[in-house]
Design a protein around this motif. Structure first.
Motif, PDB file in Angstrom:
ATOM      1  N   LYS A   1      36.941 -32.315  27.488  1.00  0.00           N
ATOM      2  CA  LYS A   1      37.828 -31.404  27.720  1.00  0.00           C
ATOM      3  C   LYS A   1      37.780 -30.872  29.156  1.00  0.00           C
ATOM      4  CE  LYS A   1      38.910 -29.642  23.080  1.00  0.00           C
ATOM      5  NZ  LYS A   1      38.931 -28.371  22.190  1.00  0.00           N
ATOM      6  N   PRO A   2      38.871 -30.631  29.791  1.00  0.00           N
ATOM      7  CA  PRO A   2      38.828 -30.118  31.071  1.00  0.00           C
ATOM      8  C   PRO A   2      38.558 -28.796  31.082  1.00  0.00           C
ATOM      9  CG  PRO A   2      41.134 -30.648  30.562  1.00  0.00           C
ATOM     10  CD  PRO A   2      40.225 -31.313  29.559  1.00  0.00           C
ATOM     11  N   LYS A   3      37.721 -28.174  31.934  1.00  0.00           N
ATOM     12  CA  LYS A   3      37.428 -26.972  31.943  1.00  0.00           C
ATOM     13  C   LYS A   3      38.049 -25.903  32.722  1.00  0.00           C
ATOM     14  CE  LYS A   3      33.141 -26.028  33.238  1.00  0.00           C
ATOM     15  NZ  LYS A   3      31.635 -26.135  33.264  1.00  0.00           N
ATOM     16  N   MET A   4      38.648 -24.606  32.247  1.00  0.00           N
ATOM     17  CA  MET A   4      39.329 -23.640  32.892  1.00  0.00           C
ATOM     18  C   MET A   4      38.427 -22.170  32.835  1.00  0.00           C
ATOM     19  SD  MET A   4      42.996 -21.976  32.153  1.00  0.00           S
ATOM     20  CE  MET A   4      43.956 -23.090  33.249  1.00  0.00           C
ATOM     21  N   ILE A   5      38.429 -21.836  33.970  1.00  0.00           N
ATOM     22  CA  ILE A   5      37.531 -20.455  34.065  1.00  0.00           C
ATOM     23  C   ILE A   5      38.636 -19.425  34.406  1.00  0.00           C
ATOM     24  CG2 ILE A   5      35.994 -19.180  34.942  1.00  0.00           C
ATOM     25  CD1 ILE A   5      34.967 -21.575  33.579  1.00  0.00           C
ATOM     26  N   ILE A   6      38.735 -18.281  33.501  1.00  0.00           N
ATOM     27  CA  ILE A   6      39.713 -17.219  33.878  1.00  0.00           C
ATOM     28  C   ILE A   6      38.801 -16.149  33.988  1.00  0.00           C
ATOM     29  CG2 ILE A   6      41.803 -16.105  32.900  1.00  0.00           C
ATOM     30  CD1 ILE A   6      42.608 -18.019  31.253  1.00  0.00           C
ATOM     31  N   ALA A   7      39.019 -15.396  35.227  1.00  0.00           N
ATOM     32  CA  ALA A   7      38.340 -14.207  35.484  1.00  0.00           C
ATOM     33  C   ALA A   7      39.363 -13.115  35.138  1.00  0.00           C
ATOM     34  CB  ALA A   7      37.745 -14.163  37.061  1.00  0.00           C
ATOM     35  N   GLY A   8      38.864 -12.154  34.548  1.00  0.00           N
ATOM     36  CA  GLY A   8      39.746 -10.880  34.060  1.00  0.00           C
ATOM     37  C   GLY A   8      40.825 -11.446  33.009  1.00  0.00           C
ATOM     38  N   GLY A   9      40.409 -12.079  32.219  1.00  0.00           N
ATOM     39  CA  GLY A   9      41.249 -12.825  31.209  1.00  0.00           C
ATOM     40  C   GLY A   9      41.308 -12.147  29.985  1.00  0.00           C
ATOM     41  N   ASN A  10      41.055 -10.741  29.707  1.00  0.00           N
ATOM     42  CA  ASN A  10      41.041 -10.227  28.608  1.00  0.00           C
ATOM     43  C   ASN A  10      42.403  -9.312  28.613  1.00  0.00           C
ATOM     44  OD1 ASN A  10      38.538 -10.725  27.411  1.00  0.00           O
ATOM     45  ND2 ASN A  10      37.499  -9.306  28.683  1.00  0.00           N
ATOM     46  N   GLY A  11      43.185  -9.243  29.583  1.00  0.00           N
ATOM     47  CA  GLY A  11      44.605  -8.604  29.409  1.00  0.00           C
ATOM     48  C   GLY A  11      45.758  -9.553  28.800  1.00  0.00           C
ATOM     49  N   PHE A  12      46.869  -8.848  29.041  1.00  0.00           N
ATOM     50  CA  PHE A  12      48.124  -9.428  28.365  1.00  0.00           C
ATOM     51  C   PHE A  12      48.108 -10.761  29.059  1.00  0.00           C
ATOM     52  CE2 PHE A  12      52.660  -9.825  29.921  1.00  0.00           C
ATOM     53  CZ  PHE A  12      53.146 -10.300  28.617  1.00  0.00           C
ATOM     54  N   LEU A  13      48.129 -11.035  30.306  1.00  0.00           N
ATOM     55  CA  LEU A  13      48.287 -12.339  31.087  1.00  0.00           C
ATOM     56  C   LEU A  13      47.201 -13.335  30.497  1.00  0.00           C
ATOM     57  CD1 LEU A  13      49.631 -11.725  34.513  1.00  0.00           C
ATOM     58  CD2 LEU A  13      51.033 -11.836  32.397  1.00  0.00           C
ATOM     59  N   GLY A  14      45.775 -12.948  30.349  1.00  0.00           N
ATOM     60  CA  GLY A  14      44.807 -13.603  30.122  1.00  0.00           C
ATOM     61  C   GLY A  14      45.078 -14.435  28.817  1.00  0.00           C
ATOM     62  N   LYS A  15      45.251 -13.299  27.999  1.00  0.00           N
ATOM     63  CA  LYS A  15      45.335 -13.773  26.348  1.00  0.00           C
ATOM     64  C   LYS A  15      46.048 -14.883  26.025  1.00  0.00           C
ATOM     65  CE  LYS A  15      43.279  -9.203  24.560  1.00  0.00           C
ATOM     66  NZ  LYS A  15      43.625  -8.098  23.953  1.00  0.00           N
ATOM     67  N   HIS A  16      47.467 -14.613  26.760  1.00  0.00           N
ATOM     68  CA  HIS A  16      48.589 -15.741  26.442  1.00  0.00           C
ATOM     69  C   HIS A  16      48.133 -17.000  27.295  1.00  0.00           C
ATOM     70  CE1 HIS A  16      52.248 -13.904  24.856  1.00  0.00           C
ATOM     71  NE2 HIS A  16      51.689 -12.936  25.136  1.00  0.00           N
ATOM     72  N   LEU A  17      47.427 -16.801  28.461  1.00  0.00           N
ATOM     73  CA  LEU A  17      46.906 -18.081  29.110  1.00  0.00           C
ATOM     74  C   LEU A  17      46.020 -18.741  28.286  1.00  0.00           C
ATOM     75  CD1 LEU A  17      47.039 -16.718  32.739  1.00  0.00           C
ATOM     76  CD2 LEU A  17      48.547 -18.627  31.915  1.00  0.00           C
ATOM     77  N   VAL A  18      44.862 -17.957  27.836  1.00  0.00           N
ATOM     78  CA  VAL A  18      43.848 -18.719  26.889  1.00  0.00           C
ATOM     79  C   VAL A  18      44.519 -19.384  25.936  1.00  0.00           C
ATOM     80  CG1 VAL A  18      42.116 -18.424  25.239  1.00  0.00           C
ATOM     81  CG2 VAL A  18      42.042 -17.079  27.397  1.00  0.00           C
ATOM     82  N   HIS A  19      45.474 -18.974  25.023  1.00  0.00           N
ATOM     83  CA  HIS A  19      46.270 -19.655  24.099  1.00  0.00           C
ATOM     84  C   HIS A  19      46.788 -20.687  24.665  1.00  0.00           C
ATOM     85  CE1 HIS A  19      48.299 -20.360  20.370  1.00  0.00           C
ATOM     86  NE2 HIS A  19      49.609 -20.660  21.120  1.00  0.00           N
ATOM     87  N   TYR A  20      47.604 -20.592  25.705  1.00  0.00           N
ATOM     88  CA  TYR A  20      48.516 -21.674  25.927  1.00  0.00           C
ATOM     89  C   TYR A  20      47.677 -22.909  26.517  1.00  0.00           C
ATOM     90  CZ  TYR A  20      52.191 -24.106  28.780  1.00  0.00           C
ATOM     91  OH  TYR A  20      52.984 -24.999  29.423  1.00  0.00           O
ATOM     92  N   PHE A  21      46.584 -22.840  27.459  1.00  0.00           N
ATOM     93  CA  PHE A  21      45.777 -23.955  27.826  1.00  0.00           C
ATOM     94  C   PHE A  21      45.067 -24.438  26.998  1.00  0.00           C
ATOM     95  CE2 PHE A  21      47.776 -22.349  32.034  1.00  0.00           C
ATOM     96  CZ  PHE A  21      47.678 -23.525  32.620  1.00  0.00           C
ATOM     97  N   THR A  22      44.498 -23.756  25.969  1.00  0.00           N
ATOM     98  CA  THR A  22      43.802 -24.025  24.832  1.00  0.00           C
ATOM     99  C   THR A  22      44.574 -25.244  24.008  1.00  0.00           C
ATOM    100  OG1 THR A  22      42.208 -22.461  24.619  1.00  0.00           O
ATOM    101  CG2 THR A  22      42.452 -23.471  22.732  1.00  0.00           C
ATOM    102  N   GLU A  23      45.752 -24.783  23.698  1.00  0.00           N
ATOM    103  CA  GLU A  23      46.639 -25.658  23.042  1.00  0.00           C
ATOM    104  C   GLU A  23      46.975 -26.921  23.961  1.00  0.00           C
ATOM    105  OE1 GLU A  23      48.586 -25.445  19.965  1.00  0.00           O
ATOM    106  OE2 GLU A  23      46.969 -24.092  19.606  1.00  0.00           O
TER     107      GLU A  23
END
Length: 307
Positions: free
Chosen positions: A3-25
């Motif tokens: 899988k391609p790897k994405m690193i999100i710094a500061g990803g525990n907030g509102f935007l980060g949580k949405h992005l984690v779900h979106y790009f995991t999908e």
């Protein structure tokens, strides 16, 4: 296939949580850099300003996304100003240092910025674009300029970079909209100040989709306004909230009253009184299609999720 790897710094907030779900999908392996200690699946500890074991995760990453930065929802006294600036500059600087040390550096580095970098834009003044926007000189605008300067000075010649001048992102799972909706139920869906200030905004779904576009197209780099193509005036935005919630009473919100409220709540009226009139010229030029180009469409989608 790996899988391609994405690193999100500061990803525990509102935007980060949405992005984690979106790009995991989408099939990414998403790793969040967090200041919280203790082992959690998909998370690595960092302090936001020094190199450490977390830097190994950047090797071969498809994407590094930096969202780190202290909230600006506070009083702008000297201590908070320093914390706001350092949280953004330090995290950006150390990510640049980590990428520069990689044997196999990340393909793309996306760094948060803010549409607040543009000056207060009133009445019928043209909207700010990436090409000819008018940069402001107040505290929050200078923070954004320093933030971007730290990003561009990083020595990462093998990593494509884009600065994300993001407007207020509307979503049902956090951020500003749930707070606005709660105030509207209490009768505070009236114009704030004179109500003529512009508000640039973006639906959370279009925010995630815009980042997907920036990652996918190797020719895209530089500065991007992340906002919907149609800004809305404060009075019109509040009218839509009022229409949805139908509060029993409507309380006026003159500027003097907002100043008192901001003082008591330890925040700044700039967050609601500044006129932000921004358009996403570069995204539109790339043919990006917004699912929610107008605020009425966005609110019609999101507000039922809050009731």
């Amino acid at each position: 296939m790996e899988k391609p790897k994405m690193i999100i710094a500061g990803g525990n907030g509102f935007l980060g949580k949405h992005l984690v779900h979106y790009f995991t999908e989408l099939g990414y392996q998403v790793i969040t850099l967090t200041r919280k200690r203790g082992y959690r699946i998909g998370m690595l500890h960092w302090d936001g300003h020094t190199l450490g074991p977390w830097t190994k995760a950047l090797e071969g990453a498809a994407v590094v996304l930096n969202l780190a930065g202290r909230s600006v929802d506070c009083r702008y006294h000297i201590v908070n100003q320093y914390a706001i600036i350092r949280s953004r500059l330090d995290s950006t600087k150390v990510l640049g240092e980590a990428i520069a040390q990689c044997q196999n550096p990340p393909a793309v580095w996306l760094n948060a910025s803010t549409a607040t970098i543009y000056t207060d834009t009133r009445d019928e003044q043209p909207a700010n674009t990436e090409a000819d926007g008018c940069i402001g000189r107040n505290f929050s605008e200078r923070v954004a300029q320093q933030w971007e300067a730290e990003f561009w000075v990083a020595a990462t010649p093998h990593t494509r970079r884009a600065a994300l001048r993001t407007a207020i992102v509307l979503g049902a799972g956090g951020g500003a909209l749930p707070v606005m909706a709660r105030l509207a139920r209490w009768g505070l869906a009236t114009p704030q100040g004179d109500g003529r200030q512009w508000m640039s905004w973006l639906h959370i779904d279009d925010f995630c989709r815009a980042l997907e576009l920036l990652i996918a197209r190797p020719n895209l780099e530089g500065t991007f306004n992340l906002c919907a193509p149609q800004p809305i005036r404060n009075e019109d935005f509040n009218a839509q909230l009022c229409q949805h919630y139908q509060p029993r009473w409507q309380l006026p919100q003159p500027k003097w009253l907002l100043e008192i409220g901001a003082f008591l709540l330890r925040t700044e009226t700039e967050l609601i009184l500044k006129s932000r009139k921004v358009v996403p010229q570069r995204l539109l030029a790339q043919g990006f299609t917004f699912r929610f180009p107008t605020c009425d469409l966005a609110l019609s989608n999101l507000l039922p999720q809050l009731t």
